[in-house]
Design an enzyme around this catalytic site. Structure first.
Site, PDB file in Angstrom:
ATOM      1  N   GLU A  28       0.830  -1.202   0.000  1.00  0.00           N
ATOM      2  CA  GLU A  28       0.000   0.000   0.000  1.00  0.00           C
ATOM      3  C   GLU A  28       0.871   1.261   0.000  1.00  0.00           C
ATOM      4  OE1 GLU A  28      -2.592   0.748   3.359  1.00  0.00           O
ATOM      5  OE2 GLU A  28      -3.035   2.743   2.610  1.00  0.00           O
ATOM      6  N   ASP A  46       9.800   5.805  15.184  1.00  0.00           N
ATOM      7  CA  ASP A  46       9.605   7.228  14.945  1.00  0.00           C
ATOM      8  C   ASP A  46      10.023   7.962  16.215  1.00  0.00           C
ATOM      9  OD1 ASP A  46       8.804   9.731  14.305  1.00  0.00           O
ATOM     10  OD2 ASP A  46       6.661   9.309  14.183  1.00  0.00           O
ATOM     11  N   ASP A  80      10.386  11.727  17.745  1.00  0.00           N
ATOM     12  CA  ASP A  80       9.951  13.078  17.416  1.00  0.00           C
ATOM     13  C   ASP A  80      10.482  14.044  18.465  1.00  0.00           C
ATOM     14  OD1 ASP A  80       7.070  14.185  15.835  1.00  0.00           O
ATOM     15  OD2 ASP A  80       8.307  15.441  17.099  1.00  0.00           O
TER      16      ASP A  80
END
Lengths: 425, 554
Positions: free
Chosen positions: A49, A112, A114
């Site tokens: 996807e 991830d 941040d």
């Protein structure tokens, strides 16, 4: 090139820049080489996807492509402001409406980190802003996570990418990592998650250490402790304000000690260095007098870890179906390219000089002009040099190529063993 | 590994009716092959009830003594099992054996497990509960095996584990010492793929190198347990697929469906009995909210924002206490748009709220989070979610509770429970202090907490619960239970029909309203047409008149 860097990025022109960027610079071929993994498994590319974020935040999910040129054409015609990569499904995602049993089959393990999660410890910037001082948090996070993934879990194919504004992503592309279920992902994420947030807006992040310290934590300490003075004391001046001192005190889970420290701090010079040495000295003297409570035995190390240990957004890592921004995208707010970087040299990476899309376009033009002037035969030579080689994106493309070379080796050798096995039967 | 292959083999019809040695070869067993023999309906029900009792006892034990496999925990279970007349389970958790009694006990254990799978496969919440209990049972059984019995077990199931040599051990000596308790010279270590010991990995309780985990024999049960859990998880899902076929048989449906509602309580997915206006939330949050929700509510009011987990945790809770979707949307919008544009809220957050109510995405009507879920939630930085009794340190907890006006004694109790890791007990004590009453049932769901609080304050009716008493041993009693179950089943069907009716009614109303609107529109249109016609007619007439007048003049 600091001067060129001053060239302001204008978000309104993004679509114009992107059109050229996708056409001339985006490494379509390499990108495909990565995401197709030598076509080593069925449907590994066709069932993947992709999702595009278009101008005005229009979001198109469940895109999938049959081959490299289809993907390339779609990117170049749709000119997405952002490209996200999702999971590989058991069927083509574009047919998702007709297939109710669509489920993810594999997906890189992603992390991830941040900068905003560090807002309670960084004083230099906040929220979306970032400077070289904050980058040091990222650089440490990258080192700790990278070593753990390689040494402890034996993963080899790690792609580290600057997320374009204030964070970093890590794509673990080993086959075992791609085939982890969400329980496995969760376990790895929890293994790497050492600090615990208090779960409220005014609470501090904490770490608890015991006598027996797991080797991964010891290793993290050897990475973190030497940098503590530079980052927390000097750069951030974290305890230089009353609120900073307050946060430090909050990490001490004992009321009497807290009071005593408070009194001590009142009579110390209010710069971070003195505060910290008072803090360390206080507990050292307690230890010598053997009055130190067992729960505060490692308080100094705990504070260091709490402030510098990587803060992961573990929900991103947990899911098999989480969409994550693809490398080499352009961040729509900053115009910066999400470039891969070398984790061993993370401390040398400078997010402030990451090329913006407008700068890159200018570089190409300049290069073409120069060579044209030198050669006087404008048509061939300049055209033969690949576009990305003319720009400051060159270095990150090399890093990407190196990553690809290694992973292709591994998928190739696996493909060979598979075919060998087949021969036996 | 051979062993995993084995699990995939679907057993062909076994001619031997009672080949218990093949299905359940060890007192501590994996449930791999489903039974193939006939079981009478009566046995079916007896076995189901017996195992439920067992699982209930395990649950009680773990609520009372959160440290599983502790001496008190074990003692409690054995006493309760004996009192309930489930002696054969006691036999099974005391090591292996091969006597006739052992085989008999194994048979009951084996069959009853597979029967309950049908009752517990239908929702995520039920599956989780069932797996937790089954794992407790397995760990208990495995923990009492001697090292020889463990060896037998490993051979029996062809698992092929070998301890590492002393040489290998010396290479990683220091690291092993750091991640295990006891003298490592006397412990055997096994080197296994880290995927097999995710529980240990998660808690950093084993040394990891290059993708391999070094596991001490003490922790070996975690590996075996991991397999066991996988079998049950997969098994439950395949049972789920069988369910539609199974549900054709009403006799069995009566037993199976009744079971979990009467025993496990509610899942609070939709609250049909109450309608809570959002204006009352501030008031309710003071007394009827558990601390985890109160903290969300206050933070939302204060900062006008909650991060993802917080929104899920609190949003689903609100749904569970009876806030309607429309109210919910209004509530979140009013609060969050104090800090953001309405447009942004509608774009990025409204979806999540409708999602909670099963109106978006997979359209699942999500269940509000239970305590187990909340306790296991690890919120990110600045994310207000999770169980405060777990996340806050004692000082913080103390000052917060004191600021709520709790009496110091109670504060002390709560803090001490929390610091020992008994979060639900802490929450229960908090409830008792806020409501100045006793709470016997304990807290295991925030919505249960809320409901209890409302009942105590007289705002809600106590619900009739037909919990079968735990002492039903004679036939009459059982019959009674069965009747209850059937009634329950009927009642549920009624509710379902009513739900459908409600739904139909809603649809009907909707379409009626639409029709009304359409009619209104049509009439209005016609009216306008008429008017226009009239006007033009009038003009025309006038014109005519004029014309005729003109004609006359002419």
């Amino acid at each position: 090139m600091p001067e060129a860097q001053k060239e302001q990025f204008n978000a309104n022109q993004l679509s114009d820049y992107l059109k050229l960027y996708y056409k001339r610079l985006f490494p379509h071929k390499q990108f495909y080489r990565w995401i197709s993994y030598n076509l080593s498994e069925d449907g590994i590319f066709t069932n993947r996807e992709f999702s595009f974020t278009m101008e005005d935040d229009i979001y198109i999910r469940y895109l999938s492509f049959e081959n490299q040129s289809e993907l390339e054409n779609d990117i170049c015609t749709k000119i997405p402001h952002k490209i996200d990569i999702g999971a590989v499904f058991n069927t083509r995602p574009k047919n998702h409406r007709s297939n109710a049993n669509m489920k993810p089959i594999q997906r890189e393990l992603v992390f991830d980190i941040d900068m905003t999660d560090y807002d309670d410890v960084r004083t230099c910037c906040n929220e979306a802003n970032i400077c070289n001082k904050c980058w040091k948090f990222m650089s440490i996070a990258c080192k700790v996570i990278d070593t753990a993934l390689r040494e402890d879990f034996g993963f080899e194919h790690l792609l580290w990418v600057f997320s374009g504004r204030r964070g970093i992503h890590c794509w673990v592309c080993d086959k075992t990592a791609r085939h982890l279920d969400s329980k496995g992902r969760g376990a790895i994420a929890d293994y790497l998650q050492v600090s615990m947030s208090g779960g409220g807006e005014n609470t501090v992040t904490k770490v608890t250490l015991y006598d027996k310290q797991h080797h991964s934590i010891r290793r993290a300490r050897t990475i973190i402790e030497p940098c503590f003075n530079e980052i927390i004391i000097e750069d951030q001046d974290a305890f230089g304000s009353p609120s900073g001192i307050d946060k430090l005190l909050k990490m001490v889970n004992d009321e009497t000690c807290r009071k005593e420290l408070q009194n001590l701090f009142a009579s110390t010079a209010s710069d971070s260095k003195s505060i910290w040495s008072t803090f360390v000295g206080y507990f050292e003297s307690m230890r010598v007098k053997s009055q130190l409570k067992s729960k505060l035995k490692y308080i100094v190390e705990e504070v260091q870890l709490a402030m510098l240990y990587p803060r992961l957004d573990i929900n991103v890592s947990r899911g098999t179906n989480h969409l994550l921004k693809a490398p080499f995208c352009v961040h729509p707010k900053t115009g910066k390219v999400c470039v891969p970087f070398n984790p061993n040299l993370a401390h040398k990476f400078d997010p402030m000089t990451v090329p913006t899309v407008n700068l890159l376009m200018k570089e190409i033009d300049e290069f073409d002009q120069k060579t044209n002037e030198a050669l006087e035969t404008p048509d061939d030579k300049a055209a033969k040099v690949k576009d990305f080689k003319k720009t400051s994106m060159f270095k990150s493309t090399v890093i990407f190529e190196e990553f690809l070379r290694k992973i292709e080796q591994s998928t190739k050798s696996k493909a060979i063993t598979v075919s060998d096995k087949r021969m036996e039967f | 590994m051979d062993f995993t292959k084995r699990s995939r083999i679907k057993l062909l019809k076994s001619p031997d009716e009672d080949s218990i040695d093949r299905f359940a070869p060890h007192n501590c067993m994996f449930y791999i092959l489903p039974p193939q023999n006939d079981v009478s309906l009566k046995d079916f029900e007896d076995l189901a009830i017996e195992r439920l009792k067992l699982l209930r006892i395990l649950e009680q034990a773990s609520l009372k003594y959160p440290k599983i496999l502790s001496d008190e925990w074990k003692e409690f279970i054995i006493n309760e099992l004996n009192a309930e007349g489930l002696k054969y389970f006691v036999r099974l958790i005391k090591g292996n054996g091969n006597s006739e009694q052992d085989k008999h006990a194994r048979r009951r254990d084996y069959l009853s497990h597979f029967i309950l799978r049908f009752a517990y496969c239908r929702s995520e919440e039920l599956r989780r509960w069932f797996i937790t209990r089954e794992m407790e049972l397995f760990k208990f059984k495995f923990s009492s095996l001697s090292s020889n019995e463990i060896k037998d077990f490993i051979e029996l199931y062809e698992m092929g584990y070998r301890p590492i040599t002393d040489e290998q051990k010396n290479e990683v000596r220091q690291e092993l010492q750091c991640s295990s308790t006891g003298n490592i010279d006397t412990i055997d270590f096994y080197k296994v793929n880290f995927l097999q010991v995710l529980d240990l990995v998660r808690q950093r309780k084993c040394f990891l190198k290059g993708g391999f985990a070094y596991v001490s024999s003490n922790d070996f049960s975690s590996i075996i347990g991991g397999h066991h859990q996988q079998f049950i998880e997969k098994g439950l899902l395949s049972h789920l697929k069988l369910l539609p076929e199974f549900e054709n048989d009403e006799r069995i449906v009566g037993i199976i469906k009744g079971l979990h509602t009467s025993y496990v309580g509610k899942d609070y997915t939709v609250n049909k009995d109450a309608d809570v206006p959002i204006e009352s939330l501030d008031q309710l949050s003071l007394k009827s909210y558990p601390l985890c929700m109160r903290m969300c509510h206050e933070s939302l009011r204060k900062t006008h924002h909650l991060k993802h987990s917080g929104r899920l945790q609190y949003g689903l809770f609100l749904k569970g206490i009876g806030v309607s979707l429309e109210d919910s949307l209004r509530f979140w919008r009013e609060e969050m748009t104090k800090n953001m544009e309405v447009d942004k809220f509608d774009k990025s957050y409204a979806y999540g709220i409708r999602y909670n109510y099963g109106k978006e995405g997979s359209r699942t009507n999500w269940t509000p989070w239970s305590c187990a879920k909340i306790i296991s939630t690890a919120p990110g930085a600045q994310d207000v979610a999770g169980c405060p009794f777990k996340l806050w340190d004692s000082i913080e907890l103390k000052s917060k509770l004191t600021s709520f006006g709790l009496n110091p004694m109670a504060v002390q109790d709560v803090v001490s429970y929390a610091s020992k890791g008994h979060f639900q007990l802490a929450c229960g004590r908090y409830f008792e202090s806020v409501h100045e009453t006793r709470l016997d049932e304990g807290v295991n769901h925030p919505n249960g907490y809320f409901e209890n609080s409302q009942i105590i304050m007289g705002n809600r009716q106590t619900k009739e619960k037909n919990k079968p008493s735990s002492q039903q041993s004679n036939f009459n009693h059982r019959k009674q239970v069965q009747m209850n179950k059937q009634q329950e089943f009927k009642r549920k069907m009624d509710i379902k029909i009513k739900e459908e009716k409600d739904f139909d009614e809603e649809l009907w109303k909707l379409s009626q309203r639409e029709e009304e609107l359409l009619n209104e529109w049509n009439t209005r249109q016609e009216q306008t047409k008429k008017e226009v016609a009239e006007i033009s007619q009038m003009d025309w007439n006038d014109d005519d008149e004029d014309m005729s007048q003109i004609n006359n003049y002419l």
